[in-house]
Design an enzyme around this catalytic site. Structure first.
Site, mmCIF file in Angstrom:
data_model
loop_
_atom_site.group_PDB
_atom_site.id
_atom_site.type_symbol
_atom_site.label_atom_id
_atom_site.label_comp_id
_atom_site.label_asym_id
_atom_site.label_seq_id
_atom_site.Cartn_x
_atom_site.Cartn_y
_atom_site.Cartn_z
ATOM 1 N N GLY A 75 -114.592 -78.810 4.067
ATOM 2 C CA GLY A 75 -115.199 -79.441 5.227
ATOM 3 C C GLY A 75 -116.548 -78.878 5.602
ATOM 4 C CG ASP B 123 -117.935 -70.428 -4.387
ATOM 5 O OD1 ASP B 123 -117.922 -69.382 -5.076
ATOM 6 O OD2 ASP B 123 -118.970 -70.898 -3.884
#
Length: 380
Positions: A242, A267
């Site tokens: 998001g 990540d």
């Protein structure tokens, strides 16, 4: 005597589709086909999906894969297992070459023990124009001899190298990586559309966090995004937190690449599963506030605090993706990229019993890895 566990009553997501009121039988750490008289755990109202596979992850639980001790690295691995990631590749950020080779040797031992699935070098062979949260003073061109130093140091455990393939030596390094069975990923790049096509033709197969750290999609200069989305040889990484992607960008990627060419990644950096505060990402200081990691100097986004259970829930609820497509992106596709789909990535007989239990709202309720509960579901 074989030790059996029967998980019954859940919606089971298989490569062939969803099985209502299904049964998954675990025997001696693997998914089996039969179990006479074994007690069943009633998971009615839940989902059973394969353990998640994360091919791009820098750490978690307060620990960094780039700089942590062995115990700290294992803390990071355990943190992500608690959130459903049963297979994880440890990613490095840019550092001095001697330091990276030393760290690669250390992590190769953890890969040999099965604690991690391999090593990903994100840097130092990236563009200073698109460096993101990497120290520009340590960047270098991807000359094949330099790239070879890192894959040799990893002792056969290098899974992926992210390159700005437009830089001097980039195309030759892609060929080198392909010859050694290492994924060549295009990322942190300022390449044109044509340069990206050339890298794909040379053997690149992954787009490192598509849309992030690369030129935007232009109508006259389409850049790398168009080339990476349109080519069936490329799997695109997406960070579905998001923050890194607008929902429309994620929808665009799924529409053009299809669910069979998307890999959800975290990540993640140290703060994943840990909390707000100040951290180090390689040599750079990061502040995490409200779950968003940014460099203290400059404010660039610095990885994420994402865990894959949150990525799954967001994809299934906010993005409204079919559950089967989410499972492809979060388990099957990354397992295939790593060459371990014969062992993980789907709930099929003979594979490791890596299983995630989700409730009807896609909240994580249980995690099994190789037949042992990491998070035991509390049901009934």
């Amino acid at each position: 005597m074989a030790v059996s566990t029967v998980l019954a009553g859940a919606r089971v997501v298989l490569p062939t589709g969803i099985v209502e009121n299904g049964r998954v039988i675990v025997e001696n750490g693997r998914i089996a086909g039969a179990a006479e008289g074994a007690p069943a755990l009633d998971l009615t109202g839940h989902w059973l999906v394969p353990g998640f596979v994360d091919i791009h992850n820098h750490g978690g639980g307060g620990a960094s894969f780039t700089s942590g001790t062995v115990d700290e690295i294992l803390t990071g691995v355990r943190t992500h297992r608690l959130h459903g990631t049963t297979t994880v590749v440890a990613s490095f950020v840019t550092g001095e070459m001697d330091y990276l080779t030393q760290r690669a040797g250390l992590l190769s031992e953890l890969a040999e023990q099965g604690d991690i699935a391999g090593i990903h070098f994100e840097g130092p062979f990236i563009s200073p124009c698109r460096k993101g949260a990497h120290d520009e003073t340590l960047l270098r061109d991807p000359e094949p001899a330099e790239v070879r130093k890192l894959i040799d140091a990893a002792r056969g455990r290098a899974s992926m190298v992210t390159l700005a393939t437009e830089l001097p030596g980039g195309i030759d390094s892609v060929r080198l990586l392909a010859e050694h069975g290492v994924i060549a990923a295009i990322g942190h790049t300022d390449a044109t559309y044509e340069q990206t096509r050339a890298a794909i033709d040379a053997g690149a197969t992954v787009a490192t966090h598509l849309f992030n750290a690369m030129p935007g999609l232009g109508h006259r200069a389409p850049g790398p995004i168009a080339a990476l989305l349109e080519d069936e040889r490329i799997t695109v990484e997406l960070i579905n937190d998001g923050t890194h992607l607008h929902p429309a960008a994620l929808e665009l990627a799924f529409h053009h690449a299809g669910p069979e060419r998307v890999a959800f990644i975290t990540d993640a950096m140290d703060a994943a599963g840990f909390g707000d505060g100040r951290y180090m990402l390689g040599p750079l200081e990061v502040e995490v506030r409200d779950g968003v990691a940014r460099l203290v100097e400059g404010g660039s986004i610095a990885g994420s605090t994402l865990t894959l259970d949150r990525a799954f829930k967001r994809a299934a609820t906010i993005d409204k993706l079919p559950v089967e497509s989410v499972v492809q992106a979060i388990s099957a596709n990354p397992a295939k990229l790593l060459g371990v789909y014969d062992r993980v990535g789907s709930l099929e007989p003979g594979k490791d019993a890596d299983i995630v239990v989700l409730d009807e709202n896609f909240e994580l309720k249980g995690v099994m890895r190789k037949g042992a509960w990491v998070v035991e579901p509390q049901v009934g």
